[in-house]
Design an enzyme around this catalytic site. Structure first.
Site, PDB file in Angstrom:
ATOM      1  N   SER A  37      -9.579 -39.890  57.592  1.00  0.00           N
ATOM      2  CA  SER A  37      -8.254 -39.561  57.059  1.00  0.00           C
ATOM      3  C   SER A  37      -8.174 -39.609  55.538  1.00  0.00           C
ATOM      4  O   SER A  37      -7.261 -39.040  54.945  1.00  0.00           O
ATOM      5  CB  SER A  37      -7.210 -40.524  57.628  1.00  0.00           C
ATOM      6  N   ASP A 329       0.788 -45.518  52.527  1.00  0.00           N
ATOM      7  CA  ASP A 329       1.155 -46.174  53.780  1.00  0.00           C
ATOM      8  C   ASP A 329       0.248 -47.383  53.983  1.00  0.00           C
ATOM      9  O   ASP A 329      -0.476 -47.769  53.063  1.00  0.00           O
ATOM     10  CB  ASP A 329       1.183 -45.181  54.960  1.00  0.00           C
ATOM     11  N   HIS A 332      -3.537 -46.030  53.584  1.00  0.00           N
ATOM     12  CA  HIS A 332      -4.011 -44.936  52.738  1.00  0.00           C
ATOM     13  C   HIS A 332      -3.478 -45.017  51.310  1.00  0.00           C
ATOM     14  O   HIS A 332      -2.280 -45.209  51.106  1.00  0.00           O
ATOM     15  CB  HIS A 332      -3.589 -43.596  53.338  1.00  0.00           C
TER      16      HIS A 332
END
Ligand SMILES: *[C@@H]1O[C@H](CO)[C@@H](O)[C@H](O)[C@H]1NC(C)=O
Ligand SMILES: *[C@@H]1O[C@H](CO)[C@@H](O)[C@H](O)[C@H]1NC(C)=O
Ligand SMILES: *[C@@H]1O[C@H](CO)[C@@H](O)[C@H](O)[C@H]1NC(C)=O
Ligand SMILES: *[C@@H]1O[C@H](CO)[C@@H](O)[C@H](O)[C@H]1NC(C)=O
Length: 366
Positions: A37, A329, A332
Site C-alpha cells: 500500500s 492514517d 500510512h
C-alpha cells in the site's frame, strides 16, 4: 528528401547517394513499481478485497487529486514524486494501462500484500502474481515496440519495491503461538523476494531499488495496540520494530548474493527506517510537526484503522492541518512526508540511500 522509417532517416544526397542516418531514439528511463500500500496507486480498486486494503473513498486523496484514487494517503505517493523528478508521467496502475503508457513503466503494487503468498491471501495481488502481471506486460511491450527496443527499455528501467511490512502482521498478532522463529520467517520472506527479483532479471531487468522497512512499532496502529496490551506510556511496540530490523539486516545480504550470482544486477537501498525514525524523533527537521498521532482515524493516536469510516469502525476523526502530520492514517505516511522522503531518495546522501541515489541510478547505463 527524407523518409522516416522506424529509427532511421534515409537522406537522399545529390542524385545518387543515399545516406542512412540512424538515431538511438532517446528513451526515458522507465519505472516499474511493485509491492504494498505504500506504492499502490489504485490497483486494489479492481480486485475483490476488503475495505481495509482499499482507499477509494473520502478523505483519501483529498489534498492533491481531489478525489479518492485508491492511494493510501491524502495525496501523491513516492512513485508519483519519483515520476515527477524523472520527468515521467504518473506511472499507471496495472489495471489502467493504456498501451501508450507502457514505455514509461507500470505500477503493480497492491495494498495489504507481502512477499509471502500467504499474507492476506485472496484479498491482494501477492508479489508472485505481480511478477506474472509484469511478465505479461513485457510481452505487450515486445508487441508494441519490438524485441530490440523492448530489451533496451527493460534493461534500462528502474524496478522499485516496497514490500515486507505486511508479512509481519501474522507473527505479531499470533504472538507466542507462531509456528516459525523470527529468523526462519525472515529467511522465508527473503527466499520469496529473491525469486521475484530473479524473475524480473530473467525478463531483462537490471536496476533494482529496495525500500527497507520503517520502524513498524511506531505506526499509530501499533502504538494503540500496545496500549491495549497494557503498555500505557504510548511507546512504540518494540517487538514490531525488532522484526523490521531483522528484515533490514537480511535485505542487503540477500542483494549482495544476487549481485554475485547475476551478471549486471544492480541495486540500491533506501533507508526508510532511518528517515522515518528520524522524522518521528525530530519532525520539524523534516517540515512536520506531529509524528505520533495520525491525521485520520479513531482512538488513541488515531491508531484505529478507521479513516473514511468504511471499515469495521464507522466513526473517525480527521485533523485540520494535514500538512503538520507525518502519518495520514494509522499506518500510512502523509503526502508531505512522502514528498520529503522522495527528495531524500532522489538526491540524498549515502547514509539514507546507497550505493546510488535514485537520480544517479536512473542515469546509470546497463
Ligand atoms: C496473543 O494473541 C491472542 C490471540 O491472537 C490475543 O488475544 C492476545 O491478546 C495476544 N497477547 C499478546 C500479549 O499480544
Ligand atoms: C516462498 O517460501 C515458501 C517457504 O519457504 C516456499 O515454500 C515457497 O516455495 C516460496 N515460493 C517461492 C515462489 O519462492
Ligand atoms: C514505556 O514502557 C516500555 C515498556 O514498559 C519501556 O520499555 C519504555 O522505556 C517506556 N518508555 C517511556 C518513554 O517511559
Ligand atoms: C533534490 O531534489 C529535489 C527534487 O527535485 C529538489 O527540490 C532539491 O532542490 C534537490 N536538492 C539538492 C541538494 O539537489
Amino acid at each position: 528528401m527524407a523518409l522516416i522509417s522506424n529509427l532511421c532517416i534515409f537522406v537522399l544526397v545529390a542524385h545518387f547517394a543515399i545516406t542512412v542516418v540512424c538515431h538511438e531514439r532517446p528513451h526515458q528511463t522507465a519505472l516499474f513499481v511493485f509491492g504494498d500500500s505504500i506504492f499502490d496507486p489504485g490497483n486494489n480498486n479492481y480486485i475483490n478485497t476488503i475495505a481495509s486494503f482499499q482507499a477509494n473513498y473520502f478523505p483519501y486523496g483529498e489534498s492533491f487529486f481531489k478525489y479518492p484514487t485508491g492511494r493510501n494517503s491524502n495525496g501523491r505517493l513516492i512513485p508519483d514524486f519519483i515520476a515527477e523528478y524523472a520527468n515521467l508521467p504518473f506511472i499507471p496502475p496495472y489495471f489502467e494501462i493504456g498501451k501508450k503508457h507502457l514505455v514509461h513503466g507500470v505500477n503493480f503494487a497492491s495494498g495489504g500484500s507481502g512477499c509471502l503468498a500467504e499474507t492476506a491471501r485472496g484479498f491482494v495481488i501477492d508479489l508472485q502474481t505481480q511478477l506474472k502481471l509484469f511478465q505479461s506486460v513485457t510481452q505487450l511491450l515486445r508487441n508494441k515496440v519490438g524485441e530490440t527496443e523492448s530489451k533496451q527499455i527493460l534493461s534500462n528501467a528502474v524496478y522499485i519495491f516496497s514490500t515486507g511490512s505486511n508479512d509481519f502482521f501474522a507473527p505479531l498478532l499470533a504472538n507466542s503461538t507462531f509456528q516459525y522463529s523470527d529468523r526462519e520467517y525472515v529467511q522465508m520472506i527473503m527466499g520469496n523476494l529473491t525469486s521475484v527479483l530473479k524473475g524480473i532479471y530473467k525478463e531483462g531487468g537490471r536496476k533494482f531499488v529496495m525500500l527497507n522497512l520503517g520502524p513498524l512499532g511506531c505506526l499509530p496502529l501499533l502504538r494503540a495496540l500496545n496500549l491495549q496490551i497494557g503498555v500505557t506510556n504510548g511507546s512504540c511496540m518494540e517487538k514490531a520494530t525488532n522484526l523490521a530490523k531483522l528484515f533490514n539486516s537480511a535485505l542487503p545480504e540477500m542483494l549482495k548474493k544476487l549481485e554475485k550470482q547475476l551478471p549486471g544486477f544492480k541495486y540500491t537501498i533506501f533507508n526508510f527506517f532511518k528517515v522515518i525514525a528520524d522524522s518521528i524523533h525530530n519532525p520539524t527537521k523534516h517540515g512536520l510537526k506531529i509524528s505520533e498521532t495520525a491525521c485520520c482515524g479513531t482512538g488513541p493516536f488515531r491508531g484505529i484503522h478507521s479513516c473514511g469510516g468504511k471499515r469495521q469502525v464507522k466513526e473517525y476523526e480527521l485533523c485540520e492541518n494535514v500538512k503538520d502530520y507525518l502519518f495520514f492514517d494509522s499506518v500510512h505516511p502523509s503526502e508531505q512526508a512522502y514528498q520529503r522522503y522522495t527528495e531524500l531518495l532522489w538526491n540524498g546522501t549515502l547514509d539514507v540511500v546507497a550505493p546510488y541515489n535514485l537520480k544517479s541510478f536512473f542515469e546509470l547505463s546497463t
